[in-house]
Write an enzyme that holds these catalytic residues in place. Structure first.
Site, PDB file in Angstrom:
ATOM      1  N   LYS A   1     -16.904  -6.824   5.348  1.00  0.00           N
ATOM      2  CA  LYS A   1     -15.768  -7.544   5.954  1.00  0.00           C
ATOM      3  C   LYS A   1     -15.647  -7.222   7.438  1.00  0.00           C
ATOM      4  CE  LYS A   1     -12.454  -7.231   2.143  1.00  0.00           C
ATOM      5  NZ  LYS A   1     -11.196  -6.575   1.754  1.00  0.00           N
TER       6      LYS A   1
ATOM      7  N   SER B   1      -2.755  -7.748   2.944  1.00  0.00           N
ATOM      8  CA  SER B   1      -3.052  -7.566   4.371  1.00  0.00           C
ATOM      9  C   SER B   1      -3.386  -8.903   5.022  1.00  0.00           C
ATOM     10  CB  SER B   1      -4.237  -6.617   4.552  1.00  0.00           C
ATOM     11  OG  SER B   1      -3.943  -5.361   4.024  1.00  0.00           O
TER      12      SER B   1
ATOM     13  N   ARG C   1      -1.856  -6.375  -8.422  1.00  0.00           N
ATOM     14  CA  ARG C   1      -0.743  -7.272  -8.121  1.00  0.00           C
ATOM     15  C   ARG C   1      -0.566  -8.339  -9.181  1.00  0.00           C
ATOM     16  NH1 ARG C   1      -2.844  -7.884  -2.180  1.00  0.00           N
ATOM     17  NH2 ARG C   1      -4.675  -7.469  -3.441  1.00  0.00           N
TER      18      ARG C   1
ATOM     19  N   HIS D   1       0.836  -1.209   0.000  1.00  0.00           N
ATOM     20  CA  HIS D   1       0.000   0.000   0.000  1.00  0.00           C
ATOM     21  C   HIS D   1       0.870   1.258   0.000  1.00  0.00           C
ATOM     22  CE1 HIS D   1      -3.087  -2.704   2.184  1.00  0.00           C
ATOM     23  NE2 HIS D   1      -3.631  -2.421   1.030  1.00  0.00           N
TER      24      HIS D   1
HETATM   25  P1  ADP Z   1      -9.884  -3.635  -0.545  1.00  0.00           P
HETATM   26  O1  ADP Z   1     -10.653  -4.374   0.497  1.00  0.00           O
HETATM   27  O2  ADP Z   1     -10.591  -2.411  -1.055  1.00  0.00           O
HETATM   28  O3  ADP Z   1      -9.362  -4.479  -1.662  1.00  0.00           O
HETATM   29  P2  ADP Z   1      -7.143  -3.472   0.400  1.00  0.00           P
HETATM   30  O4  ADP Z   1      -6.652  -2.688   1.562  1.00  0.00           O
HETATM   31  O5  ADP Z   1      -6.985  -4.942   0.422  1.00  0.00           O
HETATM   32  O6  ADP Z   1      -8.656  -3.023   0.252  1.00  0.00           O
HETATM   33  O7  ADP Z   1      -6.474  -2.938  -0.936  1.00  0.00           O
HETATM   34  C1  ADP Z   1      -6.593  -1.599  -1.342  1.00  0.00           C
HETATM   35  C2  ADP Z   1      -5.947  -1.450  -2.701  1.00  0.00           C
HETATM   36  O8  ADP Z   1      -4.550  -1.696  -2.598  1.00  0.00           O
HETATM   37  C3  ADP Z   1      -6.444  -2.427  -3.758  1.00  0.00           C
HETATM   38  O9  ADP Z   1      -6.449  -1.780  -5.006  1.00  0.00           O
HETATM   39  C4  ADP Z   1      -5.417  -3.530  -3.748  1.00  0.00           C
HETATM   40  O10 ADP Z   1      -5.350  -4.202  -4.980  1.00  0.00           O
HETATM   41  C5  ADP Z   1      -4.178  -2.709  -3.482  1.00  0.00           C
HETATM   42  N1  ADP Z   1      -3.104  -3.504  -2.878  1.00  0.00           N
HETATM   43  C6  ADP Z   1      -3.159  -4.297  -1.794  1.00  0.00           C
HETATM   44  N2  ADP Z   1      -1.957  -4.869  -1.550  1.00  0.00           N
HETATM   45  C7  ADP Z   1      -1.132  -4.429  -2.519  1.00  0.00           C
HETATM   46  C8  ADP Z   1       0.240  -4.687  -2.867  1.00  0.00           C
HETATM   47  N3  ADP Z   1       1.002  -5.522  -2.167  1.00  0.00           N
HETATM   48  N4  ADP Z   1       0.745  -4.054  -3.929  1.00  0.00           N
HETATM   49  C9  ADP Z   1      -0.034  -3.239  -4.666  1.00  0.00           C
HETATM   50  N5  ADP Z   1      -1.308  -2.956  -4.426  1.00  0.00           N
HETATM   51  C10 ADP Z   1      -1.865  -3.547  -3.371  1.00  0.00           C
END
Ligand code: ADP
Length: 158
Positions: free
Chosen positions: A40, A127, A88, A16
């Site tokens: 969630k 996460s 990703r 992130h």
């Molecule tokens: P959500 O529940 O909205 O998917 P996340 O916190 O899991 O929330 O992810 C928010 C954004 O960050 C999404 O676009 C996700 O694809 C991106 N993201 C999560 N982890 C990574 C990573 N390791 N590298 C790049 N983008 C990421």
């Protein structure tokens, strides 16, 4: 131009932070928008997630806010027309593609989504994986900012 980077950030990872840094070099203002009301179940409360992000990011043109309800309404409120999402792997694509089309549709064609790709070292990070590893007692300081690794340790010591 102003862009919004929405997500659960439960907890934020180096992936992130990587996307936030990259976006802050492209856009004038980046608003990291932490979701408050998703179906969630979150491990960290909205206030914990906001604090973790604020402590981990010290960039002048990045703001951290929470939001409830539709993302398009939040974009309207903060006067932004661009959504940033991280991509990703192929597995992210289907869902992100649907989400981007839906957001464009319900905004009457106003909102565009920009996809950004993290550094190779962050490609495999999520996460949920970080939580799983931390839950098993492993050190995750390699995958998350220092303050977040401490927060995870505290959570699992309880
Ligand atoms: P959500 O529940 O909205 O998917 P996340 O916190 O899991 O929330 O992810 C928010 C954004 O960050 C999404 O676009 C996700 O694809 C991106 N993201 C999560 N982890 C990574 C990573 N390791 N590298 C790049 N983008 C990421």
């Amino acid at each position: 131009m102003k862009a919004v980077y929405p997500g659960s950030f439960d907890p934020p990872t180096n992936g992130h932070i990587d996307i936030i840094k990259k976006a802050s070099r492209i856009f004038d203002v980046v608003i990291v928008a932490v979701t408050e009301n998703r179906s969630k179940v979150h491990m960290f409360s909205i206030n914990e997630r906001l604090k973790m992000l604020k402590d981990a990011i010290k960039l002048k043109n990045v703001e951290v806010k929470s939001f409830k309800g539709l993302l398009v309404d939040f974009l309207k409120k903060v006067e932004a027309d661009v959504v940033i999402r991280g991509l990703r792997a192929v597995s992210d694509f289907d869902y992100e593609f649907q989400l981007a089309l839906m957001n464009r549709h319900i905004s009457g064609g106003k909102i565009e989504t920009v996809f950004m790709i993290p550094d190779e070292k962050n490609i495999f990070l999520s996460s949920s994986l970080v939580k799983e590893i931390a839950c098993l007692g492993m050190d995750v300081s390699e995958f998350v900012p220092e303050n977040i690794s401490m927060a995870l340790k505290k959570k699992f010591l309880k």
